[in-house]
Design a protein around this motif. Structure first.
Motif, mmCIF file in Angstrom:
data_model
loop_
_atom_site.group_PDB
_atom_site.id
_atom_site.type_symbol
_atom_site.label_atom_id
_atom_site.label_comp_id
_atom_site.label_asym_id
_atom_site.label_seq_id
_atom_site.Cartn_x
_atom_site.Cartn_y
_atom_site.Cartn_z
ATOM 1 N N VAL A 46 0.847 -1.188 0.000
ATOM 2 C CA VAL A 46 0.000 0.000 0.000
ATOM 3 C C VAL A 46 0.883 1.238 0.000
ATOM 4 O O VAL A 46 1.767 1.392 0.849
ATOM 5 C CB VAL A 46 -0.944 0.006 1.216
ATOM 6 N N LEU A 47 0.633 2.128 -0.949
ATOM 7 C CA LEU A 47 1.437 3.326 -1.114
ATOM 8 C C LEU A 47 0.954 4.441 -0.193
ATOM 9 O O LEU A 47 -0.185 4.422 0.266
ATOM 10 C CB LEU A 47 1.374 3.790 -2.562
ATOM 11 N N PRO A 48 1.809 5.436 0.069
ATOM 12 C CA PRO A 48 1.382 6.578 0.884
ATOM 13 C C PRO A 48 0.164 7.248 0.246
ATOM 14 O O PRO A 48 0.022 7.249 -0.976
ATOM 15 C CB PRO A 48 2.593 7.514 0.852
ATOM 16 N N PRO A 49 -0.719 7.812 1.064
ATOM 17 C CA PRO A 49 -1.927 8.432 0.515
ATOM 18 C C PRO A 49 -1.590 9.583 -0.409
ATOM 19 O O PRO A 49 -0.680 10.358 -0.148
ATOM 20 C CB PRO A 49 -2.683 8.917 1.753
ATOM 21 N N MET A 50 -2.339 9.667 -1.504
ATOM 22 C CA MET A 50 -2.117 10.767 -2.436
ATOM 23 C C MET A 50 -3.339 11.655 -2.551
ATOM 24 O O MET A 50 -3.247 12.742 -3.059
ATOM 25 C CB MET A 50 -1.706 10.239 -3.806
ATOM 26 N N TRP A 51 -4.487 11.176 -2.090
ATOM 27 C CA TRP A 51 -5.710 11.959 -2.173
ATOM 28 C C TRP A 51 -6.079 12.418 -0.775
ATOM 29 O O TRP A 51 -6.526 11.634 0.051
ATOM 30 C CB TRP A 51 -6.857 11.131 -2.746
ATOM 31 N N ALA A 52 -5.896 13.684 -0.492
ATOM 32 C CA ALA A 52 -6.160 14.210 0.845
ATOM 33 C C ALA A 52 -7.644 14.163 1.190
ATOM 34 O O ALA A 52 -8.010 14.034 2.338
ATOM 35 C CB ALA A 52 -5.650 15.642 0.955
ATOM 36 N N ASN A 53 -8.506 14.236 0.193
ATOM 37 C CA ASN A 53 -9.938 14.310 0.472
ATOM 38 C C ASN A 53 -10.637 12.961 0.313
ATOM 39 O O ASN A 53 -11.845 12.887 0.391
ATOM 40 C CB ASN A 53 -10.600 15.344 -0.442
ATOM 41 N N ASP A 54 -9.915 11.890 0.079
ATOM 42 C CA ASP A 54 -10.548 10.593 -0.136
ATOM 43 C C ASP A 54 -9.815 9.533 0.673
ATOM 44 O O ASP A 54 -8.864 8.928 0.206
ATOM 45 C CB ASP A 54 -10.536 10.239 -1.625
ATOM 46 N N SER A 55 -10.276 9.301 1.899
ATOM 47 C CA SER A 55 -9.596 8.342 2.762
ATOM 48 C C SER A 55 -10.053 6.911 2.515
ATOM 49 O O SER A 55 -9.543 5.995 3.147
ATOM 50 C CB SER A 55 -9.833 8.702 4.226
ATOM 51 N N ASP A 56 -10.981 6.701 1.605
ATOM 52 C CA ASP A 56 -11.488 5.360 1.361
ATOM 53 C C ASP A 56 -10.682 4.612 0.307
ATOM 54 O O ASP A 56 -10.652 3.394 0.298
ATOM 55 C CB ASP A 56 -12.957 5.434 0.939
ATOM 56 N N ARG A 57 -10.015 5.331 -0.593
ATOM 57 C CA ARG A 57 -9.260 4.672 -1.666
ATOM 58 C C ARG A 57 -7.770 4.749 -1.390
ATOM 59 O O ARG A 57 -7.233 5.806 -1.098
ATOM 60 C CB ARG A 57 -9.563 5.331 -3.011
ATOM 61 N N LEU A 58 -7.115 3.604 -1.524
ATOM 62 C CA LEU A 58 -5.672 3.519 -1.334
ATOM 63 C C LEU A 58 -5.060 2.945 -2.599
ATOM 64 O O LEU A 58 -5.628 2.056 -3.228
ATOM 65 C CB LEU A 58 -5.340 2.603 -0.153
ATOM 66 N N MET A 59 -3.895 3.433 -2.978
ATOM 67 C CA MET A 59 -3.196 2.898 -4.141
ATOM 68 C C MET A 59 -2.400 1.682 -3.676
ATOM 69 O O MET A 59 -1.672 1.742 -2.686
ATOM 70 C CB MET A 59 -2.270 3.955 -4.738
ATOM 71 N N ALA A 60 -2.577 0.569 -4.381
ATOM 72 C CA ALA A 60 -1.939 -0.681 -3.985
ATOM 73 C C ALA A 60 -1.216 -1.322 -5.169
ATOM 74 O O ALA A 60 -1.652 -1.212 -6.313
ATOM 75 C CB ALA A 60 -2.972 -1.647 -3.430
ATOM 76 N N VAL A 61 -0.118 -1.999 -4.872
ATOM 77 C CA VAL A 61 0.649 -2.753 -5.858
ATOM 78 C C VAL A 61 0.557 -4.222 -5.465
ATOM 79 O O VAL A 61 0.742 -4.574 -4.296
ATOM 80 C CB VAL A 61 2.129 -2.308 -5.876
#
Length: 136
Positions: A46-61
């Motif tokens: 799981v990558l560091p958060p990139m969307w400050a206003n969307d805590s529900d979606r996380l970028m994952a590899v």
């Protein structure tokens, strides 16, 4: 000291597993094993958060279950991940997938260190939004 068989650590990352079952479709009536691109139980970085206003979606590899198990980087809903923890990255392929340039991306997606990764792993494990810090 390292031997030829030991891999060198490349950085820290939050890892998680895809939940066994996810609810999808209208009203959440469609039950699936895993998510569209990752099977149930798959390990994802799981990558560091990139969307400050969307805590529900996380970028994952993780390894895509339908395309020769190649590494893909996709957004995943946080509720579809479980067992957040911090681990070292040892695979150069995983590091390349994390750092692969994306449209509009101006910085590599790496955690600053163990402390930052641990803070987010704990927040996500307890279901808190990204901007909410535990009371001290």
């Amino acid at each position: 000291m390292s031997t030829e068989t030991e891999a060198e650590p490349l950085g820290w990352c939050v890892v998680a597993n895809v939940v066994a079952e996810t609810a999808n479709g209208p009203g959440g009536l469609e039950i699936r094993a895993g998510v569209k691109r990752f099977p149930a139980g798959a390990k994802v970085w799981v990558l560091p958060p990139m969307w400050a206003n969307d805590s529900d979606r996380l970028m994952a590899v993780g390894h895509h279950h339908g395309r020769g198990h190649r590494l893909v980087r996709v957004p995943v809903r946080r509720r579809h991940l479980t067992g957040f923890r911090v681990r070292m990255i040892y695979s150069p392929a995983v590091l390349r997938a994390i750092q692969r340039p994306a449209r509009g991306q101006c910085r590599p997606w790496l955690w600053a260190g163990h402390a930052e990764a641990q803070e987010y792993a704990e927040l996500w494990s307890h279901g808190r939004p990204l901007g909410v810090r535990p009371a001290v």
